[in-house]
Write a protein that holds these residues in place. Structure first.
Motif, PDB file in Angstrom:
ATOM      1  N   ASN A 189       0.817  -1.202   0.000  1.00 22.67           N
ATOM      2  CA  ASN A 189       0.000   0.000   0.000  1.00 22.67           C
ATOM      3  C   ASN A 189       0.852   1.253   0.000  1.00 22.67           C
ATOM      4  O   ASN A 189       2.059   1.224   0.256  1.00 22.67           O
ATOM      5  CB  ASN A 189      -0.938  -0.003   1.217  1.00 22.67           C
ATOM      6  CG  ASN A 189      -0.190   0.076   2.528  1.00 22.67           C
ATOM      7  OD1 ASN A 189       0.036   1.150   3.066  1.00 22.67           O
ATOM      8  ND2 ASN A 189       0.219  -1.074   3.062  1.00 22.67           N
ATOM      9  N   SER A 229      -3.099  -0.494  -3.850  1.00 24.51           N
ATOM     10  CA  SER A 229      -3.557  -1.358  -2.762  1.00 24.51           C
ATOM     11  C   SER A 229      -3.657  -2.778  -3.291  1.00 24.51           C
ATOM     12  O   SER A 229      -4.509  -3.077  -4.125  1.00 24.51           O
ATOM     13  CB  SER A 229      -4.919  -0.876  -2.249  1.00 24.51           C
ATOM     14  OG  SER A 229      -5.422  -1.749  -1.261  1.00 24.51           O
ATOM     15  N   CYS A 266      -6.152   2.615  -0.590  1.00 25.34           N
ATOM     16  CA  CYS A 266      -5.355   1.899   0.417  1.00 25.34           C
ATOM     17  C   CYS A 266      -5.912   2.136   1.816  1.00 25.34           C
ATOM     18  O   CYS A 266      -5.975   1.213   2.639  1.00 25.34           O
ATOM     19  CB  CYS A 266      -3.897   2.347   0.369  1.00 25.34           C
ATOM     20  SG  CYS A 266      -3.089   2.083  -1.227  1.00 25.34           S
TER      21      CYS A 266
END
Length: 272
Positions: free
Chosen positions: A170, A244, A177
């Protein structure tokens, strides 16, 4: 995305096909009555969705055969062929898709790469996709890496002892994220597995803004690491298609889920 699972069950019950081989039989004949000269099927969402529900329920061998047979039939019409390729990519190669499954999408990639009628320049994207799929494949040992926590301790992936490990790549200033971090941190299923010692969560920042990472906060239960040598990206240890990105590993650090959505991950963890 439980409504998709409900839809899948509805499809299977409606057709009376609760046995896997019957599902696969329906899958192999799914497009029998479809004219491969008519693109209108691609605006009928339920038709496409039910196909991918069946594809998801089939064995990899049968889903590969379905994909390659379908592409072969579509190959006589360039527009239809392109629409099928794009649809497979959207459903199977997009990490945001509930049906994302690189192993199934590999059948699409291999078909295009091996088709002598397709221009070699049109294959470049598929060659790159194959490289992405074959790096850290599901079932294989995840590539080892070293990151550092906030007090300088080394966190080495293969040295972590746990039945399961979540890798959470992330970026601290990424809104998606943050949403994923919140879901992980608040998940009762995830926290129960952590508390019983069966699961470890590692947050990894692969970027180069140390101050940004240092100022971010993460749950105390997690391991939180910074790739200060930038080896994950520069050496292509992992292909991170999204800021993410989630992986799930088993106790031997073999990959169970790759580029998986949080809800799909949580559904899997719920049945451990």
């Amino acid at each position: 995305m439980r409504n998709v699972l409900t839809f899948l069950l509805t499809v299977l019950l409606y057709t009376g096909m609760s046995q896997n081989k019957n599902v696969e039989l329906q899958l192999m004949h799914y497009w029998d009555n479809y004219s491969f000269q008519n693109p209108s099927i691609f605006v009928e969402g339920d038709v496409i969705l039910s196909y991918f529900c069946l594809l998801n329920a089939a064995s990899y061998e049968v889903s590969d055969e379905s994909i390659q047979t379908t592409l072969s039939k579509a190959s006589n019409n360039e527009k239809i062929f392109s629409l099928f390729i794009d649809t497979y990519r959207i459903y199977l190669f997009n990490p945001e898709s509930y049906f994302c499954d690189y192993e199934r999408y590999l059948a699409v990639v291999d078909y295009v790469i091996n088709d002598e009628n397709i221009n070699k320049y049109a294959k470049f994207d598929f060659i790159l996709e194959k490289e992405i799929i074959e790096a850290n494949r599901v079932g294989e040992l995840a590539t080892n890496f070293l990151v550092y926590d906030k007090i300088g301790n080394i966190i080495e992936l293969h040295e972590i002892k746990s039945d399961y490990t979540i890798l959470f790549f992330n970026n601290p200033d990424c809104s998606i994220c943050e949403k994923t971090k919140k879901k992980l941190a608040e998940s009762e299923i995830v926290n129960n597995l952590i508390d019983t010692g069966r699961l470890k969560v590692i947050s990894i920042y692969p970027g180069n803004d140390f101050e940004l990472w240092e100022s971010a906060t993460f749950p105390d239960k997690w391991l939180n690491g910074y790739d200060k040598d930038l080896t994950i990206n520069t050496q292509k240890l992992y292909y991170l298609l999204e800021s993410s990105t989630l992986y799930l590993l088993d106790k031997d650090k073999r990959i169970i889920k790759k580029d998986v959505r949080f809800d799909v991950l949580e559904e899997y963890l719920e049945h451990l």
